[in-house]
Design a protein around this motif. Structure first.
Motif, PDB file in Angstrom:
ATOM      1  N   SER A 186      -2.429  -6.753 -11.596  1.00  0.00           N
ATOM      2  CA  SER A 186      -1.612  -6.667 -10.382  1.00  0.00           C
ATOM      3  C   SER A 186      -2.482  -6.230  -9.212  1.00  0.00           C
ATOM      4  O   SER A 186      -3.590  -5.693  -9.396  1.00  0.00           O
ATOM      5  N   VAL A 191      -6.561  -2.621  -6.416  1.00  0.00           N
ATOM      6  CA  VAL A 191      -6.876  -1.609  -5.398  1.00  0.00           C
ATOM      7  C   VAL A 191      -7.380  -0.330  -6.067  1.00  0.00           C
ATOM      8  O   VAL A 191      -8.364   0.272  -5.630  1.00  0.00           O
ATOM      9  N   TYR A 216      -0.056  -1.731   3.214  1.00  0.00           N
ATOM     10  CA  TYR A 216       0.403  -1.417   1.867  1.00  0.00           C
ATOM     11  C   TYR A 216      -0.687  -1.825   0.888  1.00  0.00           C
ATOM     12  O   TYR A 216      -1.251  -2.919   0.998  1.00  0.00           O
ATOM     13  N   GLU A 249      -5.929  -4.142   5.274  1.00  0.00           N
ATOM     14  CA  GLU A 249      -5.462  -5.528   5.215  1.00  0.00           C
ATOM     15  C   GLU A 249      -6.127  -6.192   6.424  1.00  0.00           C
ATOM     16  O   GLU A 249      -5.999  -5.686   7.540  1.00  0.00           O
ATOM     17  N   ASP A 303      -8.349  -5.663   1.583  1.00  0.00           N
ATOM     18  CA  ASP A 303      -7.265  -5.908   0.639  1.00  0.00           C
ATOM     19  C   ASP A 303      -6.670  -7.272   0.987  1.00  0.00           C
ATOM     20  O   ASP A 303      -5.882  -7.415   1.922  1.00  0.00           O
ATOM     21  N   VAL A 342      -4.814  -9.122  -0.997  1.00  0.00           N
ATOM     22  CA  VAL A 342      -3.760  -9.477  -1.961  1.00  0.00           C
ATOM     23  C   VAL A 342      -2.779 -10.471  -1.332  1.00  0.00           C
ATOM     24  O   VAL A 342      -2.298 -11.388  -2.006  1.00  0.00           O
TER      25      VAL A 342
END
Ligand code: PMP
Length: 438
Positions: free
Chosen positions: A114, A119, A142, A212, A245, A247
């Motif tokens: 995940s 992270v 996040y 991010e 990040d 993701v």
């Protein structure tokens, strides 16, 4: 909109499943958390027989839509050969090579399940490499729900209200100790001065800056010109690891993610969501000398199902499909997003409702706010999340599934007809919203 069976299922579920849902965020859906039965392409069906144009896309992973024929075939064929081995297999080499080839900063990669895990690992590697402990992160970003980083994120989706806005290192959940956040320094994003000041002052403590590259989790806010470049420069100068990040942005803003789009190489990158088209897989990629900590056995990275052949086959298949025609699918998805964004902006004007739509590539965020632009977390916080939630509910009854708050995701399967239907639905939903609020 009929949702009797979803309501019944939710009631039943609560007798066995804590809270009735498997991820806390899902309980925020109004009128009730829907129970899905099947999906095909851009469409999702629920137990009541409703069909939706799906812009939730499982919160991002379904970049190829539901049940993509090629991905499904590839999964079936792997399934016949085994679904997990607990040994290494050739697919891992193939996927790792693909990632090293397409993610600009990745010289070595490693897999987990995940985004949260990716992270966790990236932070551990950064702390080990620098022998420092502090992590700089930004308001409104996040990075998963692990104790060491879960804070400073507006919990709008959970309680329809940006409750934690403004408070910084407040634990994101009961059961998380304040101590777990001792190493976290929260800064406002897109503010070069504050970043410079903090990094210079605390260079001997700060192991990493995690960001991010586009503030997708709060308003889809783009980095100001030169901001990420300066972040790269500073971190390099001061011996601080820069973690992107990706993701959300990975495999969405192009095959090379945000770093490919902006031409900036972080030291470490976390990837998840779209990488495997909807099957759980995440990855950390990074510089060879940093990732060597794993090879040397200094940093432990564990996980029973890491690199399992089903997830790996899904990622290889997804990346191959996305790579076809030199990435033309990304241009098409972006075109679809732009058509929707333009249509939504026109509707805001038509109905005289103040709002902002921020977009990049195949993702965008519509906000009802009196601000003319949303370029900061503070501006994002002015948006009316309750009105948006009502809008999302109205869209649902019009056959369009969007997040109760947050990004709209476009898949390769969304068509011009979907866009047309969606804008007609949004026209009615906004008209009804205006009536309700006036
Ligand atoms: N990082 C970012 C930028 C995310 O958006 C998310 C999930 N929304 C995560 C990490 C955590 O990923 P996961 O939900 O797969 O644990």
């Amino acid at each position: 909109m009929k949702c009797d069976l979803s309501t019944k299922n939710f009631e039943k579920s609560r007798h066995y499943l804590a809270g009735g849902v498997s991820s806390s965020l899902r309980s925020s859906m109004k009128p009730v958390p829907l129970f899905a039965t099947s999906g095909k392409g851009s469409r999702l069906r629920d137990v009541d027989g409703n069909e939706y144009v799906d812009y939730l896309l499982a919160y991002g992973p379904l970049i190829l839509g539901h049940c993509h024929p090629q991905l499904t075939e590839d999964l079936k064929s792997q399934m016949k050969k085994g679904y997990t081995y607990g040994l290494q297999h050739a697919g891992e080499i193939e996927l790792a090579k693909l990632l090293v080839d397409i993610i600009p900063s990745a010289e070595r990669v490693t897999f987990s399940g995940s985004g949260t895990e990716a992270v966790m690992l990236a932070l551990r590697i950064a702390k080990s490499f620098t022998k420092k402990t502090k992590i700089v992160r930004f308001q409104g970003h996040y990075h998963g729900w692990s104790d060491s980083i879960f804070t400073s994120f507006p919990t709008a989706d959970m309680n329809n209200n940006y409750s934690s806005g403004g408070k910084l290192t407040v634990p994101g959940t009961s059961g998380q100790s304040e101590k777990s956040l001792e190493d976290i320094i929260v800064l406002p994003w897109n503010n070069t001065e504050v970043l410079e000041e903090t990094l210079y002052a605390r260079r001997n403590e700060i192991a990493a800056v995690i960001t991010e590259p586009v503030m997708c989790n709060s308003g889809c806010i783009l980095p100001k010109e030169g901001y990420l470049e300066r972040m790269r420069e500073l971190t390099e100068e001061l011996g601080i690891i820069l973690i992107f990040d990706e993701v959300i942005t990975g495999f969405r803003l192009g095959l090379g993610g945000a770093q490919g789009r902006f031409n900036i190489k972080p030291d470490l990158t976390t990837m998840g969501k779209a990488i495997a088209g909807g099957i759980p897989l995440s990855a950390v990629g990074g510089r060879k000398d940093i990732m060597a900590l794993i090879e040397e056995g200094k940093v432990n990275h564990l996980g029973t199902l890491n690199g399992n052949p089903i997830a790996v086959a899904a990622a290889i298949s997804t990346i191959n499909i996305l790579s076809a025609q030199h990435g033309a699918v990304f241009d098409r998805m972006e075109r679809t997003a732009l058509d929707l964004v333009e249509g939504l902006r026109n509707l805001l004007e038509k109905h005289q409702i103040k709002g902002v739509v921020n977009q990049i590539g195949p993702v965008f965020h519509l906000m009802f706010t009196n601000c003319d632009v949303v370029t900061s977390y503070d501006e994002f916080m002015t948006s009316d999340s309750k009105a948006y939630q009502t809008f999302a509910e109205k869209m649902l009854s019009e056959g369009v599934l969007i997040r109760p708050n947050g990004l709209w995701y476009i898949s390769t399967e969304h068509s011009n007809q979907d866009v047309k239907n969606t804008l007609e639905a949004a026209d009615r939903a906004i008209a009804s919203l205006v009536k309700e609020y006036s």
